[in-house]
Design a protein around this motif. Sequence first.
Motif, PDB file in Angstrom:
ATOM      1  N   LEU A 231     -16.298 -14.670  28.309  1.00  0.00           N
ATOM      2  CA  LEU A 231     -16.483 -14.315  27.153  1.00  0.00           C
ATOM      3  C   LEU A 231     -17.764 -14.618  26.261  1.00  0.00           C
ATOM      4  CD1 LEU A 231     -12.893 -15.482  25.979  1.00  0.00           C
ATOM      5  CD2 LEU A 231     -13.757 -12.988  26.336  1.00  0.00           C
ATOM      6  N   GLY A 232     -18.483 -15.080  27.243  1.00  0.00           N
ATOM      7  CA  GLY A 232     -19.994 -15.802  26.677  1.00  0.00           C
ATOM      8  C   GLY A 232     -20.913 -14.611  27.335  1.00  0.00           C
ATOM      9  N   ASP A 233     -22.257 -14.926  26.813  1.00  0.00           N
ATOM     10  CA  ASP A 233     -23.141 -13.985  27.124  1.00  0.00           C
ATOM     11  C   ASP A 233     -23.720 -14.377  28.712  1.00  0.00           C
ATOM     12  OD1 ASP A 233     -25.449 -12.293  27.813  1.00  0.00           O
ATOM     13  OD2 ASP A 233     -26.324 -12.752  25.929  1.00  0.00           O
ATOM     14  N   ALA A 234     -23.116 -13.482  29.734  1.00  0.00           N
ATOM     15  CA  ALA A 234     -23.264 -13.700  31.186  1.00  0.00           C
ATOM     16  C   ALA A 234     -24.845 -13.770  31.562  1.00  0.00           C
ATOM     17  CB  ALA A 234     -22.608 -12.823  32.057  1.00  0.00           C
ATOM     18  N   THR A 235     -25.785 -13.037  30.476  1.00  0.00           N
ATOM     19  CA  THR A 235     -27.179 -12.835  30.981  1.00  0.00           C
ATOM     20  C   THR A 235     -27.890 -14.245  30.410  1.00  0.00           C
ATOM     21  OG1 THR A 235     -27.720 -11.815  28.598  1.00  0.00           O
ATOM     22  CG2 THR A 235     -26.942 -10.492  30.469  1.00  0.00           C
ATOM     23  N   GLU A 236     -27.581 -14.884  29.939  1.00  0.00           N
ATOM     24  CA  GLU A 236     -28.057 -16.242  29.386  1.00  0.00           C
ATOM     25  C   GLU A 236     -27.956 -17.402  30.368  1.00  0.00           C
ATOM     26  OE1 GLU A 236     -27.734 -16.253  24.342  1.00  0.00           O
ATOM     27  OE2 GLU A 236     -26.141 -17.238  25.470  1.00  0.00           O
ATOM     28  N   VAL A 237     -28.680 -18.039  30.752  1.00  0.00           N
ATOM     29  CA  VAL A 237     -28.506 -19.139  31.698  1.00  0.00           C
ATOM     30  C   VAL A 237     -28.111 -20.501  30.950  1.00  0.00           C
ATOM     31  CG1 VAL A 237     -29.755 -20.599  33.507  1.00  0.00           C
ATOM     32  CG2 VAL A 237     -30.474 -18.477  33.053  1.00  0.00           C
ATOM     33  N   SER A 238     -26.689 -20.824  31.407  1.00  0.00           N
ATOM     34  CA  SER A 238     -26.220 -21.914  30.868  1.00  0.00           C
ATOM     35  C   SER A 238     -25.267 -22.285  32.014  1.00  0.00           C
ATOM     36  CB  SER A 238     -25.249 -21.545  29.737  1.00  0.00           C
ATOM     37  OG  SER A 238     -24.150 -20.962  29.817  1.00  0.00           O
ATOM     38  N   TRP A 239     -24.481 -23.468  31.918  1.00  0.00           N
ATOM     39  CA  TRP A 239     -23.533 -24.083  32.671  1.00  0.00           C
ATOM     40  C   TRP A 239     -22.477 -23.077  32.904  1.00  0.00           C
ATOM     41  CZ3 TRP A 239     -24.296 -30.024  31.164  1.00  0.00           C
ATOM     42  CH2 TRP A 239     -25.712 -30.196  31.512  1.00  0.00           C
ATOM     43  N   GLY A 240     -22.108 -22.657  31.734  1.00  0.00           N
ATOM     44  CA  GLY A 240     -20.943 -21.930  31.630  1.00  0.00           C
ATOM     45  C   GLY A 240     -20.959 -20.402  32.382  1.00  0.00           C
ATOM     46  N   SER A 241     -22.358 -19.759  32.203  1.00  0.00           N
ATOM     47  CA  SER A 241     -22.726 -18.589  32.790  1.00  0.00           C
ATOM     48  C   SER A 241     -22.767 -18.640  34.395  1.00  0.00           C
ATOM     49  CB  SER A 241     -23.747 -17.967  32.356  1.00  0.00           C
ATOM     50  OG  SER A 241     -24.807 -18.638  32.329  1.00  0.00           O
ATOM     51  N   MET A 242     -23.218 -19.838  34.599  1.00  0.00           N
ATOM     52  CA  MET A 242     -23.292 -20.328  36.111  1.00  0.00           C
ATOM     53  C   MET A 242     -22.054 -20.425  36.864  1.00  0.00           C
ATOM     54  SD  MET A 242     -26.460 -23.373  36.260  1.00  0.00           S
ATOM     55  CE  MET A 242     -26.417 -23.463  38.075  1.00  0.00           C
ATOM     56  N   LEU A 243     -21.161 -20.892  36.084  1.00  0.00           N
ATOM     57  CA  LEU A 243     -19.690 -20.989  36.735  1.00  0.00           C
ATOM     58  C   LEU A 243     -18.966 -19.472  36.733  1.00  0.00           C
ATOM     59  CD1 LEU A 243     -18.454 -24.165  34.944  1.00  0.00           C
ATOM     60  CD2 LEU A 243     -18.829 -24.041  37.212  1.00  0.00           C
ATOM     61  N   TYR A 244     -19.309 -18.839  35.649  1.00  0.00           N
ATOM     62  CA  TYR A 244     -18.758 -17.588  35.807  1.00  0.00           C
ATOM     63  C   TYR A 244     -19.456 -16.679  36.786  1.00  0.00           C
ATOM     64  CZ  TYR A 244     -18.490 -12.761  34.494  1.00  0.00           C
ATOM     65  OH  TYR A 244     -18.252 -11.281  34.442  1.00  0.00           O
ATOM     66  N   TRP A 245     -20.704 -16.785  37.101  1.00  0.00           N
ATOM     67  CA  TRP A 245     -21.063 -15.813  38.311  1.00  0.00           C
ATOM     68  C   TRP A 245     -20.729 -16.654  39.915  1.00  0.00           C
ATOM     69  CZ3 TRP A 245     -22.474 -11.301  37.447  1.00  0.00           C
ATOM     70  CH2 TRP A 245     -23.083 -10.871  36.432  1.00  0.00           C
ATOM     71  N   ALA A 246     -20.631 -17.552  39.659  1.00  0.00           N
ATOM     72  CA  ALA A 246     -19.918 -18.342  41.007  1.00  0.00           C
ATOM     73  C   ALA A 246     -18.499 -17.954  41.059  1.00  0.00           C
ATOM     74  CB  ALA A 246     -20.162 -19.965  40.720  1.00  0.00           C
ATOM     75  N   GLN A 247     -17.961 -17.862  40.179  1.00  0.00           N
ATOM     76  CA  GLN A 247     -16.590 -17.220  40.327  1.00  0.00           C
ATOM     77  C   GLN A 247     -16.350 -15.732  40.767  1.00  0.00           C
ATOM     78  OE1 GLN A 247     -13.377 -18.311  37.252  1.00  0.00           O
ATOM     79  NE2 GLN A 247     -13.849 -16.106  36.721  1.00  0.00           N
ATOM     80  N   VAL A 248     -17.431 -14.994  40.024  1.00  0.00           N
ATOM     81  CA  VAL A 248     -17.470 -13.707  40.310  1.00  0.00           C
ATOM     82  C   VAL A 248     -17.739 -13.266  41.731  1.00  0.00           C
ATOM     83  CG1 VAL A 248     -18.763 -11.584  39.849  1.00  0.00           C
ATOM     84  CG2 VAL A 248     -17.835 -12.989  37.853  1.00  0.00           C
TER      85      VAL A 248
END
Length: 312
Positions: A231-248
């Motif tokens: 639900l966040g911006d996956a193009t931004e580098v954050s700990w949340g987006s890192m976890l999202y891409w690791a999950q994907v």
Amino acid sequence: MEHHHNSAKWHQVLAKCLAFFHGNPPAIIGGLLATIILLGALFAPAIATHDPQKRVSRPHQAPSAEYIMGTTRNGRDVFSQVLFGARKSLTVAITAGIIAMSIAVAVGVSSGYFGGKIDEWLNFITNVFLVFPQLPLLIVLAAFLGQVGSLVITVLLGVTSWPWGARVIRAQTMAIRNKEFIISAEVMGESKLRIILVEILPNLVSIVFGGFLGTVIYAMGSEAGLGILGLGDATEVSWGSMLYWAQVSSSLYTGAWWEMLVPALALAFTGGALALINMSIDQVSNPKLKTGPHLKVWKKLQKAANQRRGLA
């Protein structure tokens, strides 16, 4: 004379802050960890070995001398990403904490000090915000708005995280509202704004700072949670987006454990450091929880009392 009185008040607050770490192991450990993490985020451009947004190697390359925390499925350096991710995640969490505690202080102090109709209305608004389940509300709003950037997440977290802090601050303000030094200031004709800023707020520093740290921890976890859900911006580098891409990329199933573990540990260590500092504030502000030198004094008193009972 008035300026000297104000300076003395805030000098006392500063002295308490400096004495906070004395004989307080949780504060020392938490402060050290938090300082290391904040410095890493602040100097990320100088410390990072690669551009966090660029492909620098093969996908899912294991940790090595060149890539000390490995690479992602897209071939990006995890070490560089976790440093720049700290910048984004901590900025969101700290800013949300500042917004939430600013509202909490304004509402809590006004409600506790003025009382009457002001207290009734502010208490009603606080109760309304307390009724709504915060995280589900954030998920619904983020889903309704689509993928939202860090600014929107910060505002959403800040505007919905203040009621608990306001309740505590209101109660504490009401407790000191009828103290002699407040009544004396009113009798001397000091303005209500000055009484709030000079007489009341210095006595709320520990509560406000403790509430701020609690809100930062919650906001950091919520930002990561929204990121994992996409639900966040996956193009931004954050700990949340890192976890999202690791999950994907199913990093754990493919053996690339470092892609998931590094941001998860970053969140855990940061949250743990802030929790230790928060716990230390409770130990200092609540005599029943004091440790370190205070605990030694208490043990001596207990030993002396037991000896007296034995002689009796």
